[in-house]
Scaffold this active site. Structure first.
Site, PDB file in Angstrom:
ATOM      1  N   LYS A 176      30.340-116.675 -13.217  1.00 19.87           N
ATOM      2  CA  LYS A 176      29.682-117.916 -12.827  1.00 19.87           C
ATOM      3  C   LYS A 176      29.313-117.930 -11.342  1.00 19.87           C
ATOM      4  CE  LYS A 176      33.991-120.496 -12.101  1.00 19.87           C
ATOM      5  NZ  LYS A 176      33.822-120.627 -10.641  1.00 19.87           N
ATOM      6  N   THR A 177      30.179-117.377 -10.486  1.00 20.71           N
ATOM      7  CA  THR A 177      29.851-117.332  -9.064  1.00 20.71           C
ATOM      8  C   THR A 177      28.646-116.435  -8.824  1.00 20.71           C
ATOM      9  OG1 THR A 177      32.188-117.666  -8.520  1.00 20.71           O
ATOM     10  CG2 THR A 177      30.755-116.871  -6.759  1.00 20.71           C
ATOM     11  N   ASP A 213      29.824-126.155  -8.608  1.00 26.90           N
ATOM     12  CA  ASP A 213      30.720-125.190  -9.234  1.00 26.90           C
ATOM     13  C   ASP A 213      31.934-125.938  -9.791  1.00 26.90           C
ATOM     14  OD1 ASP A 213      31.795-122.774 -10.015  1.00 26.90           O
ATOM     15  OD2 ASP A 213      32.627-122.304  -8.043  1.00 26.90           O
ATOM     16  N   GLU A 214      32.579-125.362 -10.807  1.00 29.13           N
ATOM     17  CA  GLU A 214      33.764-125.977 -11.426  1.00 29.13           C
ATOM     18  C   GLU A 214      33.486-127.432 -11.801  1.00 29.13           C
ATOM     19  OE1 GLU A 214      36.046-124.123 -12.272  1.00 29.13           O
ATOM     20  OE2 GLU A 214      36.375-122.511 -10.834  1.00 29.13           O
ATOM     21  N   GLN A 255      38.526-125.132 -19.322  1.00 39.27           N
ATOM     22  CA  GLN A 255      39.387-125.014 -18.149  1.00 39.27           C
ATOM     23  C   GLN A 255      39.528-126.348 -17.419  1.00 39.27           C
ATOM     24  OE1 GLN A 255      39.191-121.206 -15.850  1.00 39.27           O
ATOM     25  NE2 GLN A 255      37.365-120.795 -17.069  1.00 39.27           N
ATOM     26  N   ARG A 269      43.847-115.385 -16.640  1.00 32.37           N
ATOM     27  CA  ARG A 269      44.011-114.868 -15.262  1.00 32.37           C
ATOM     28  C   ARG A 269      44.239-113.358 -15.290  1.00 32.37           C
ATOM     29  NH1 ARG A 269      41.077-117.652 -13.500  1.00 32.37           N
ATOM     30  NH2 ARG A 269      40.856-118.334 -15.660  1.00 32.37           N
TER      31      ARG A 269
END
Length: 671
Positions: free
Chosen positions: A54-55, A247-248, A278, A614
């Site tokens: 995504k980044t 973002d997020e 998330q 993670r």
């Protein structure tokens, strides 16, 4: 090297669709990522699974906009931590350096990549007069806010022992995040504690206004007011930020949603990137409806799904898909990976919490011995109390570890020196005055401090007046130094002029010398801002101190090659080669809160999903049959989450021997 491009040079650049599709900065993107990068007109929702890049999408999209002719400073990207914002900023700069939009580009601007709170600070400082604020208003940290809440309780004639200040602050904070005011909160109050919080909120606001201070929630609430109540300012900012990225997005609360909606204006050139699976921060206001209702909020929105995971093995992805599929309140997506199947997930059943910690420490030691870097190992847990036995086990086994959670800027001596600086810039800050007026000791007592707070300095006389005058002489010299000195020199000056450095040297204990070392580290931190103009540099240093998060603390010490111990919430956004998830017992994870019967089971499942994803190469799951919690030994059953992972993905570790199967059959013998 910092690369900047002028709007004048870039505005003349344009590309055909064919040229854009063949642009070198698009190379290496998969089809979904490319679609998200190229979809620049109107609202776009990018549902990005864990580890799906995504980044990468956001940074390449920003570069694409620049290549299309948008001036960099007309592009805004907001996220939640300084760490994430810093990494995104660096990646955008590197991409623009690698793929400059024109050889004729003139260097003079960069995209604005920041956090929500830092963006609020930036806007409120720029338009401080509109909001009736000092330019150098003080940003209260949580301890300062608690102090003001306690004062508000006392002024409202409530007993702080009867009404827990932390709970009152939490109620006010949540209400602010929902866009409420003291008046609207009072009107909506449906219980006595809420009525108390409403009354205290009014007192709290008066205290902050008198001190020219804002708390964390004010940085967002007042930014919203700036945009909603001042059309001229809103128009200026809508024109300035032609393209907005969030973002997020699943972590945004009501106020953050309202801010970006106002900024987006009628054009709605907004791209939000997030993963509903998330969403783990509802307890601090994150609203899952912001994702679920995006298309309703922004008509004509396009939704793009990033489902390919580049981080984890096939086994980890399969297990995480099995876990999250049980949730109903989500947008369906099936994450996949082209990575290999990888190792099975190990499961260890310990007899006690201490045995579990020893197993984790010994296994981590073996991993390190066989070549895994300590910093590539993480131990995650649901609640903070679990860290104690883990720390003891790592100490016994002489394994380097780092416990995430103790922030550098929250250390007493660091806060003291920064309070001198904040008071020099904002003389109305009573919290900073109270903190440093007698630190080091100057013989200025509580009665004298009260007179200073009440503005009755002229009533003082004799030796007390001399002591107070000397203190204000110190503050005047710091104020003068702040206007001409670099931040690093200024911190050194405050340490000497205040007498703080001399105090620590004179006391000379091991703890005092360690505190002195921390202040010298503060000088090192301050050197990062020495190239800025004095006023801008001091502001930047104080903002960093106020807005730094737990993950930013991790980044500051990431050169430390040590195993990371942290809560799952703190691990969000991070990745490690080897991940241990401990305490997988029913009642602990999923967690049953002692003070709240309204447990969001879907959020607990999302939290487990975050923990699983993670890991890049190997997952280690552990639980204990017996665990001491709040002084009582409890018999546990394995977490229900474990039953949702197919046994084909699991191998049982029986103290070093691997077997296949469900692994929950360990016999417990009780006296």
């Amino acid at each position: 090297m910092i690369i900047r491009y002028s709007s004048l040079a870039i505005a003349s650049i344009c590309y055909s669709d064919a040229t854009m599709n063949d642009a070198p900065y698009l190379a290496g993107l998969n089809s979904a990522q490319r679609d998200a990068v190229l979809a620049t007109a109107g609202p776009v929702l990018v549902l990005a699974g864990a580890g799906s890049g995504k980044t990468r999408v956001i940074t390449h999209r920003i570069v694409h906009l620049v290549h299309q002719g948008t001036a960099p400073h007309n592009i805004l990207a907001v996220t939640f931590t300084n760490k994430a914002a810093g990494e995104m900023r660096e990646r955008v700069g590197a991409l623009l350096q690698k793929f400059p939009p024109s050889e004729r580009a003139v260097i003079d601007s960069l995209p604005v990549v920041t956090t929500f709170h830092a963006f609020g600070v930036r806007m409120l400082r720029e338009f401080h007069e509109v909001m009736g604020l000092r330019k150098h208003f003080t940003i209260l940290d949580r301890s300062d806010s608690l102090r003001a809440i306690k004062q508000g309780l006392t002024e409202a004639q409530y007993d702080p022992k009867e009404f827990e200040p932390r709970k009152v602050l939490g109620m006010i904070s949540r209400a602010k995040g929902d866009g409420m005011t003291p008046l609207s909160y009072r009107d909506a109050a449906s219980s006595y504690p809420e009525e108390v919080a409403a009354t205290v909120w009014g007192k709290y606001e008066a205290i902050l206004a008198k001190e020219q201070s804002l708390d964390f929630d004010d940085l967002l609430q007042k930014t919203y007011r700036l945009l909603s109540e001042h059309p001229t300012v809103r128009t200026v900012l809508q024109q300035r930020f032609a393209y907005i990225h969030v973002d997020e997005y699943q972590d945004t609360n009501r106020l953050q949603f309202d801010i970006v909606k106002l900024l987006a204006g009628d054009d709605h050139n907004i791209c939000v990137v997030g993963d509903i699976d998330q969403n783990i921060y509802s307890w601090r206001g994150a609203d899952i409806k912001n994702v679920l209702q995006f298309e309703r909020s922004f008509p004509g929105a396009r939704t793009i799904v990033l489902a390919e995971n580049y981080r984890s093995t096939g086994t980890i992805i399969s297990a995480s898909n099995e876990i999250i599929a049980k949730n109903k309140n989500r947008i369906e997506k099936e994450v996949f990976t082209s990575n290999g199947v990888g190792d099975k997930i190990s499961l260890f059943a310990a007899m006690s919490g201490g045995d579990e910690a020893d197993y984790i420490a010994r296994t981590a030691a073996e991993l390190i011995k066989t070549g895994t870097a300590p910093s590539e190992v993480a131990v995650l847990y649901r609640t903070n109390f679990q860290s104690r036995s883990l720390e003891e086990a790592f100490l016994r086994n002489n394994i380097p570890y780092q416990l995430l959670g103790t922030k550098f800027f929250e250390r007493r001596e660091v806060k003291d020196i920064l309070s001198y600086l904040r008071l020099a810039l904002n003389p109305d800050s009573q919290s900073d005055l109270a903190r440093v007026v007698n630190e080091p000791a100057r013989g200025i007592g509580k009665v004298t401090l009260l007179k200073l707070i009440e503005g009755k300095r002229s009533e003082l006389s004799g030796k007390v007046r001399e002591k107070v005058d000397e203190f204000y002489a110190i503050m005047t010299s710091i104020t003068e130094a702040a206007s001409i000195s670099t931040p690093s020199d200024l911190i050194k000056f405050i340490m000497k002029r205040s007498g703080y450095e001399a105090m620590l040297k004179e006391q000379g204990t091991e703890e005092d010398l360690e505190r002195l070392e921390n202040l010298r580290e503060l000088v090192s931190v301050a050197t990062r801002y020495d190239d800025l103009a004095p006023e801008d540099a001091v502001t930047a240093l104080l903002e960093r101190a106020a807005l730094e998060s737990d993950q930013d603390e991790l980044k500051n010490r990431d050169e430390q090659d040590a195993v990371r111990l942290m809560t799952i919430h703190a691990a969000k956004g991070l990745e490690f080669s080897q991940v241990f998830i401990s305490g997988l017992e029913e009642g602990l994870f999923p967690h049953e809160r002692l003070d709240d019967a309204r447990i969001d089971h879907e959020e607990e499942r999302r939290l487990f999903y975050v923990a699983l994803t993670r890991a890049k190469h190997k997952l280690h799951l552990t639980y204990a049959h017996l665990r001491t919690i709040y002084g009582t030994q409890r018999v546990n059953v394995p977490s229900s989450f474990l039953n949702d992972i197919s046994s084909t993905h699991i191998e049982i570790d029986q103290g070093g021997r691997w077997t296949n199967g469900s692994g929950y059959e360990t016999t417990i013998y009780l006296d």
